[in-house]
Enzyme design. Structure first.
Site, mmCIF file in Angstrom:
data_model
loop_
_atom_site.group_PDB
_atom_site.id
_atom_site.type_symbol
_atom_site.label_atom_id
_atom_site.label_comp_id
_atom_site.label_asym_id
_atom_site.label_seq_id
_atom_site.Cartn_x
_atom_site.Cartn_y
_atom_site.Cartn_z
ATOM 1 N N ASP A 99 0.811 -1.224 0.000
ATOM 2 C CA ASP A 99 0.000 0.000 0.000
ATOM 3 C C ASP A 99 0.844 1.273 0.000
ATOM 4 O OD1 ASP A 99 -2.258 -1.676 0.243
ATOM 5 O OD2 ASP A 99 -1.969 -1.751 2.408
ATOM 6 N N HIS A 152 -4.216 -2.058 -6.530
ATOM 7 C CA HIS A 152 -3.393 -0.938 -7.004
ATOM 8 C C HIS A 152 -4.299 0.184 -7.495
ATOM 9 C CE1 HIS A 152 0.231 -3.825 -7.653
ATOM 10 N NE2 HIS A 152 -0.028 -3.582 -6.389
HETATM 11 P P1 IMP Z 1 -2.868 -12.724 2.237
HETATM 12 O O1 IMP Z 1 -1.928 -12.214 1.218
HETATM 13 O O2 IMP Z 1 -4.317 -12.492 1.908
HETATM 14 O O3 IMP Z 1 -2.590 -14.152 2.611
HETATM 15 O O4 IMP Z 1 -2.629 -11.876 3.600
HETATM 16 C C1 IMP Z 1 -1.423 -11.964 4.342
HETATM 17 C C2 IMP Z 1 -1.037 -10.603 4.908
HETATM 18 O O5 IMP Z 1 -0.643 -9.758 3.843
HETATM 19 C C3 IMP Z 1 -2.152 -9.875 5.642
HETATM 20 O O6 IMP Z 1 -1.603 -9.116 6.686
HETATM 21 C C4 IMP Z 1 -2.710 -8.946 4.588
HETATM 22 O O7 IMP Z 1 -3.358 -7.826 5.143
HETATM 23 C C5 IMP Z 1 -1.432 -8.560 3.874
HETATM 24 N N1 IMP Z 1 -1.648 -8.153 2.476
HETATM 25 C C6 IMP Z 1 -1.920 -8.947 1.421
HETATM 26 N N2 IMP Z 1 -2.028 -8.202 0.303
HETATM 27 C C7 IMP Z 1 -1.810 -6.932 0.646
HETATM 28 C C8 IMP Z 1 -1.744 -5.716 -0.087
HETATM 29 O O8 IMP Z 1 -1.901 -5.656 -1.303
HETATM 30 N N3 IMP Z 1 -1.469 -4.609 0.640
HETATM 31 C C9 IMP Z 1 -1.237 -4.647 1.982
HETATM 32 N N4 IMP Z 1 -1.288 -5.749 2.695
HETATM 33 C C10 IMP Z 1 -1.555 -6.902 2.043
#
Ligand code: IMP
Length: 443
Positions: free
Chosen positions: A13, A41
């Site tokens: 982010d 994005h």
């Molecule tokens: P997952 O990728 O859904 O398995 O989530 C694992 C961790 O990565 C969690 O803390 C999510 O909030 C974080 N996360 C996954 N994708 C993003 C993103 O695009 N931006 C920020 N955090 C992310």
């Protein structure tokens, strides 16, 4: 420079969407190398807001080739919705989009298991986006996953689905007390997706390397950020892919020799969504104010992001791993109204096991390198250096010399103390609200 990577420096982010969008003007190809529709994005063009999840942000520019690489995990329904959403807004998606035939597919049970796993973990939960990303990568590593090319062979797909569902349904029924998934329903649904997506599926390794051979400039687009990297992030509070620069080679099938520049996108403060250690987190009103001013709510899940100060200890870690050739500093304007701005230069840590020399002497340890263990990181306390705020709007400023003096002091300090070149400073959401000191494509 011919080919450059755009990587998130923090916990995602950071505003990569805008930076990729800006740099795409100088590229011919934009290729995404990891993650899935957990990413969001955001790109603002004039007054139009686009949120892309899997399709490279380059799609918003006419005539650019967009590639979704083998390192990405794809949920077909959401990808189709993304394509249709763009088409409805008159963005061309057709012969400019290519999907790797060996990118893994997110199946309906992956999202179910993601949710169930998180529930079962309770206080150890990661705070995932619930999109099935982790379970899809688990199946990839366990060598039982589906790859996009398999969608094109209906008989083979059905056979494998039958086998996989035996295990999945056992787990859903016996462990989670959940209804079984129907083979016929999943099969017919995925065959519909197959029909829609078939024209996009190809060998993107050959395609991409041929384009590079022909002298086309490539922008490798990362998702999430270095501190969410499966190996180098704050494990286990990470995503399940290689979000840092190493992911480019494995996630697209290109040699490291093809990478000419690495742009790190760094927010002027820090945010994180989900669980996990965050030493500079602001849990008070100031954190709330930054969240509001910065619009810090997840682009995919809408969850409020945790906000805090810039953290040099974790930034140094990210710089070491990625070897950034330049930095794009984003959301500077969010700090405009603050009286004081802090940067964390070190952590202190009380070692409960009294193993180290400092503890034996009865003083707290001082870390300037990020500890690899999330448990240790959780117990670290930040040591801050304070800066006066500039208390003037920087929104939309396009030249460095037009920034208030204190804002320049802040930027110069980051650049000098971290020994990085800040080539881009973003001063607002819109495409044109930016200071470009040097275009990383033009070395
Ligand atoms: P997952 O990728 O859904 O398995 O989530 C694992 C961790 O990565 C969690 O803390 C999510 O909030 C974080 N996360 C996954 N994708 C993003 C993103 O695009 N931006 C920020 N955090 C992310």
């Amino acid at each position: 420079m011919a080919n450059i990577v755009v990587v998130g420096v923090q916990w995602g982010d950071e505003g990569k969407g805008k930076v990729v969008d800006l740099l795409t003007e100088s590229a011919h190809v934009v290729a995404r190398y990891q993650g899935g529709h957990n990413a969001g994005h955001t790109v603002i063009i004039k007054n139009d807001k686009f949120v892309l999840h899997v399709i490279p942000s380059g799609i918003l520019h006419k005539g650019k080739t967009c590639i979704i690489g083998n390192g990405v995990v794809i949920e077909p329904k959401s990808l189709i919705e993304e394509i249709e959403g763009l088409k409805n807004r008159k963005i061309y998606v057709g012969k400019n989009l290519f999907i790797s035939s060996v990118a893994h597919i997110i199946m309906p049970y992956h999202a179910m298991l993601d949710g169930k796993n998180e529930e079962a973990k309770r206080e150890r939960k990661i705070g995932t986006t619930g999109r099935g990303i982790g379970p899809a990568y688990v199946d990839k590593m366990a060598r039982i996953g589906f790859r996009m090319g398999e969608l094109l062979d209906n008989k083979r797909f059905r056979e494998k689905l039958k086998t996989n569902l035996k295990d999945v349904n056992f787990l859903l029924e016996k462990k989670y007390n959940h209804n079984k998934l129907s083979l016929e329903k999943v099969y017919s649904q995925y065959m519909q997706y197959a029909e829609y997506l078939a024209p996009f599926i190809t060998d993107t390794v050959v395609l991409l390397n041929n384009l590079i051979e022909k002298g086309k400039k490539v922008l490798f687009e990362g998702a999430q950020g270095t501190l969410l990297d499966i190996d180098h992030g704050t494990y286990p509070y990470v995503t399940s892919s290689s979000a840092s620069v190493g992911g480019v080679c494995t996630g697209l099938g290109v040699s490291p020799k093809r990478i000419d520049g690495i742009v790190g996108v760094m927010k002027a403060y820090t945010t994180r969504v989900g669980e996990g250690p965050f030493p500079t987190e602001l849990t008070d009103q100031l954190g709330e104010d930054i969240r509001l001013k910065g619009g810090e709510y997840g682009a995919t899940t809408g969850r409020p992001r945790r906000c805090g100060w810039l953290d040099f200890v974790s930034l140094k870690h990210a710089i070491r791993i990625n070897g950034f050739t330049s930095i794009a500093l984003t959301k500077l304007d969010v700090l405009d109204e603050l009286d004081t701005i802090k940067i964390c230069s070190a952590y202190t840590y009380e070692d409960p096991y009294k193993r180290c020399e400092c503890s034996k002497k009865g003083v707290a340890c001082r870390f300037t390198d990020m500890p690899q263990d999330a448990k240790v990181l959780e117990a670290c306390r930040p040591v801050y250096r304070e800066f006066n705020g500039w208390k003037t709007s920087t929104q939309g400023v396009k030249k460095l010399k037009d920034l208030p003096k204190q804002a320049r002091v802040y930027i110069d300090y980051i650049s000098e103390a971290l020994n990085v070149n800040i080539d881009i400073v973003s001063t607002g959401q819109r495409r044109d609200e930016v200071i470009i000191l040097h275009n990383p494509f033009k070395s």
